[in-house]
Design a protein around this motif. Structure first.
Motif, mmCIF file in Angstrom:
data_model
loop_
_atom_site.group_PDB
_atom_site.id
_atom_site.type_symbol
_atom_site.label_atom_id
_atom_site.label_comp_id
_atom_site.label_asym_id
_atom_site.label_seq_id
_atom_site.Cartn_x
_atom_site.Cartn_y
_atom_site.Cartn_z
ATOM 1 N N PHE A 106 0.819 -1.223 0.000
ATOM 2 C CA PHE A 106 0.000 0.000 0.000
ATOM 3 C C PHE A 106 0.847 1.265 0.000
ATOM 4 N N LYS A 107 2.092 1.147 0.457
ATOM 5 C CA LYS A 107 2.914 2.348 0.568
ATOM 6 C C LYS A 107 3.216 2.969 -0.786
ATOM 7 N N ASP A 138 8.650 -2.200 3.958
ATOM 8 C CA ASP A 138 7.963 -1.799 2.730
ATOM 9 C C ASP A 138 8.156 -0.341 2.338
ATOM 10 N N PRO A 247 -4.159 -2.985 9.526
ATOM 11 C CA PRO A 247 -2.933 -3.515 10.137
ATOM 12 C C PRO A 247 -1.969 -2.360 10.360
ATOM 13 N N SER A 248 -1.572 -2.151 11.617
ATOM 14 C CA SER A 248 -0.906 -0.892 11.959
ATOM 15 C C SER A 248 0.446 -1.077 12.619
ATOM 16 N N GLY A 249 1.375 -0.211 12.230
ATOM 17 C CA GLY A 249 2.702 -0.198 12.824
ATOM 18 C C GLY A 249 3.048 1.206 13.270
ATOM 19 N N ASN A 250 3.282 2.070 12.288
ATOM 20 C CA ASN A 250 3.584 3.465 12.599
ATOM 21 C C ASN A 250 2.316 4.325 12.595
ATOM 22 N N PHE A 251 1.202 3.738 12.251
ATOM 23 C CA PHE A 251 -0.143 4.329 12.342
ATOM 24 C C PHE A 251 -0.419 5.476 11.374
ATOM 25 N N GLY A 252 0.382 5.602 10.310
ATOM 26 C CA GLY A 252 0.065 6.605 9.297
ATOM 27 C C GLY A 252 -1.192 6.222 8.527
ATOM 28 N N ASN A 253 -1.270 4.954 8.163
ATOM 29 C CA ASN A 253 -2.377 4.465 7.365
ATOM 30 C C ASN A 253 -3.704 4.633 8.113
ATOM 31 N N ALA A 301 6.596 -5.459 9.109
ATOM 32 C CA ALA A 301 6.425 -4.046 8.749
ATOM 33 C C ALA A 301 5.650 -3.296 9.833
ATOM 34 N N HIS A 356 0.386 -9.390 7.533
ATOM 35 C CA HIS A 356 -0.193 -8.122 8.006
ATOM 36 C C HIS A 356 -1.702 -8.132 7.828
ATOM 37 N N THR A 381 -2.530 -5.045 3.053
ATOM 38 C CA THR A 381 -1.532 -4.015 2.783
ATOM 39 C C THR A 381 -0.355 -4.492 1.937
ATOM 40 N N ALA A 382 -0.191 -5.813 1.802
ATOM 41 C CA ALA A 382 0.937 -6.297 0.986
ATOM 42 C C ALA A 382 0.567 -7.609 0.311
HETATM 43 C C1 LIG Z 1 4.044 -0.247 6.635
HETATM 44 C C2 LIG Z 1 3.146 -1.403 6.651
HETATM 45 C C3 LIG Z 1 2.099 -1.502 7.583
HETATM 46 C C4 LIG Z 1 1.928 -0.485 8.680
HETATM 47 O O1 LIG Z 1 1.471 0.755 8.202
HETATM 48 P P1 LIG Z 1 1.564 2.043 9.135
HETATM 49 O O2 LIG Z 1 1.024 3.160 8.325
HETATM 50 O O3 LIG Z 1 3.000 2.213 9.487
HETATM 51 O O4 LIG Z 1 0.736 1.751 10.348
HETATM 52 C C5 LIG Z 1 1.232 -2.558 7.490
HETATM 53 N N1 LIG Z 1 1.385 -3.502 6.544
HETATM 54 C C6 LIG Z 1 2.377 -3.460 5.643
HETATM 55 C C7 LIG Z 1 2.505 -4.554 4.644
HETATM 56 C C8 LIG Z 1 3.274 -2.412 5.660
HETATM 57 O O5 LIG Z 1 4.266 -2.358 4.775
#
Ligand SMILES: *Cc1c(COP(=O)(O)O)cnc(C)c1O
Length: 433
Positions: A106-107, A138, A247-253, A301, A356, A381-382
């Motif tokens: 998605f990035k 990613d 699915p969240s990591g840095n929470f931008g999405n 990710a 994810h 997301t991937a």
């Molecule tokens: C970066 C990423 C996330 C997390 O997205 P954030 O915006 O950082 O929360 C989730 N899934 C995949 C596959 C990613 O690459």
């Protein structure tokens, strides 16, 4: 539209200044002074609008006067020139597939939008621009692909050694040209810390025009709103507002989805789906936030201990925990449940999740148990091929590699090993200009 710094020590900036700087001079994240409402009739007509038109209408108020209409329309069209299908997995749950772009994640949307904005804003610039980015997997590939071959721009990517998948590593290290990969002996939080420090280092910033490509950059963060609109656009006519699991990591999405919601997009509820890195789910439960040290998981990710964009979520809802809690549920999903979900969904439906997406699926399914009949959408997301080990382990099948990746996978890897200290990054940045 102006953006203020969440640290409140820097002057407000327009979109151009905020995008070029990445981060405010005081180290804060930029945040829009007001959240625009979608124009009347926009939501009702989503199904008949093109993805590029939806992107333009969503993003125009944020970009404001910094770009002529024709330029912004062109950038929007280029950023979303691949499909975003909403694919039914069960009767209640659909996947919004965000992996049909060039790096299968998605990035690509944010990275393609941002790289074109920065290209436009620096069209008269004579000094070289350095895009400095930390990636947990990613981001780097999407940013590298977005900027590959753009004249006057050098991309320097920091990634945690041994913590990204083979496909991801190729996407970071094998493009060549203006893309340089620094392989850090540490984790993603180390990479992020080093990048943040470089932005505060005047010796570095006086020599290179540094810009950030992480999800903190408004030009990457804001365009992520558009595919939430695409999801609603593809729902069956008359559907209830969906529950959306991210699915969240840095929470931008997720934070971008919350912006679209605030602008008027009908979403019933959001699910913040995390792996073992549960700083935000813990906050949602208790009302108090503490940063964590990232731990490694299958959904790498999202291995982020102290998510940058969390402060934007707090700001969006004026730090009101009860309001946030009402709209957003948090889940922390174990690796065992992630693997079991990939296997079970594949066996029962034939749909192949990546780790994810599986985290989000698990959380969404659990949330929907209390909401029978409400449609659920999770962001996939991937592409699963980016995480072949986890997927093969779960299903017992190898993931077929899309033909589009053959050429990339056959290329030579080039990376520079870096100790996880700021001195090491600083030396690299000062010695190679
Ligand atoms: C970066 C990423 C996330 C997390 O997205 P954030 O915006 O950082 O929360 C989730 N899934 C995949 C596959 C990613 O690459």
């Amino acid at each position: 539209m102006l953006y203020y710094s969440l640290n409140r020590q820097s002057a407000p900036a327009d979109f151009r200044t905020a995008a070029v700087a990445g981060q405010a001079p005081d180290g804060g994240l930029y945040f829009p002074e007001s959240i625009p409402r979608f124009p009347a009739g926009f939501v009702e007509s989503l199904a008949s609008l093109s993805p590029a038109d939806i992107a333009y209408t969503t993003l125009q108020p944020y970009v404001g006067h910094t770009m002529p209409e024709a330029v912004l329309r062109e950038i929007c069209a280029a950023a979303v020139d691949f499909p975003f299908p909403l694919v039914p997995v069960t009767e209640q749950i659909s996947a919004l597939e965000l992996f049909h772009g060039p790096t299968l994640a998605f990035k690509d949307v944010g990275a393609r939008f941002m790289s074109r904005c920065l290209g436009y804003f620096s069209r008269h610039e004579t000094r070289p621009v350095t895009v400095l980015v930390a990636t947990s997997g990613d981001t780097g590939g999407a940013v590298a692909s977005g900027f590959l071959g753009v004249p006057g721009v050098e991309v320097v990517i920091l990634y945690p050694s041994g913590k990204v998948s083979p496909v991801q590593e190729q996407q970071l290290t094998a493009l060549g040209q203006n893309v340089i990969a620094l392989e850090v002996r540490g984790n993603f939080d180390d990479c992020q810390r080093l990048v943040k420090q470089a932005f505060r280092d005047e010796a570095v910033t006086s020599r290179r025009r540094l810009t950030s490509a992480n999800s903190i950059n408004v030009a990457r963060w804001l365009p992520q709103q558009v595919y939430y609109c695409y999801a609603v656009a593809q729902q069956q006519a008359g559907s209830a507002a969906p529950v959306v699991a991210v699915p969240s990591g840095n929470f931008g999405n997720l934070c971008a989805g919350l912006l679209a919601y605030t602008s008027g997009l009908p979403v019933g509820h959001f699910v913040a789906a995390c792996n073992a890195n549960d700083a935000v789910p813990a906050y949602l439960k208790s009302g108090s936030y503490s940063a964590q040290v990232a731990v490694a998981t299958l959904s790498n990710a999202m291995d982020v201990g102290d998510p940058s964009n969390f402060s934007r979520i707090l700001e969006l809802f004026s730090h009101e925990h009860p309001v946030i809690q009402q709209l957003l549920s948090g889940y922390s999903v174990t690796d065992a449940d992630t693997t079991a979900t990939i296997r079970r969904v594949h066996d029962q439906t034939g749909y192949l999740l990546d780790p994810h997406g599986a985290v989000a699926y698990f959380a969404l399914e659990d949330y929907l148990r209390q909401q029978p009949g409400q449609p659920g959408i999770f962001l996939e997301t991937a592409h699963p091929v980016k995480f072949p080990d986890a997927v093969e382990q779960a299903t017992g099948h190898t993931v077929p590699i899309p033909a589009a990746l053959d050429e990339l996978l056959s290329r030579q890897k080039h990376s520079i090993l870096l100790e996880p200290t700021y001195e090491a990054l600083r030396a690299y940045l000062l010695e190679t200009t």
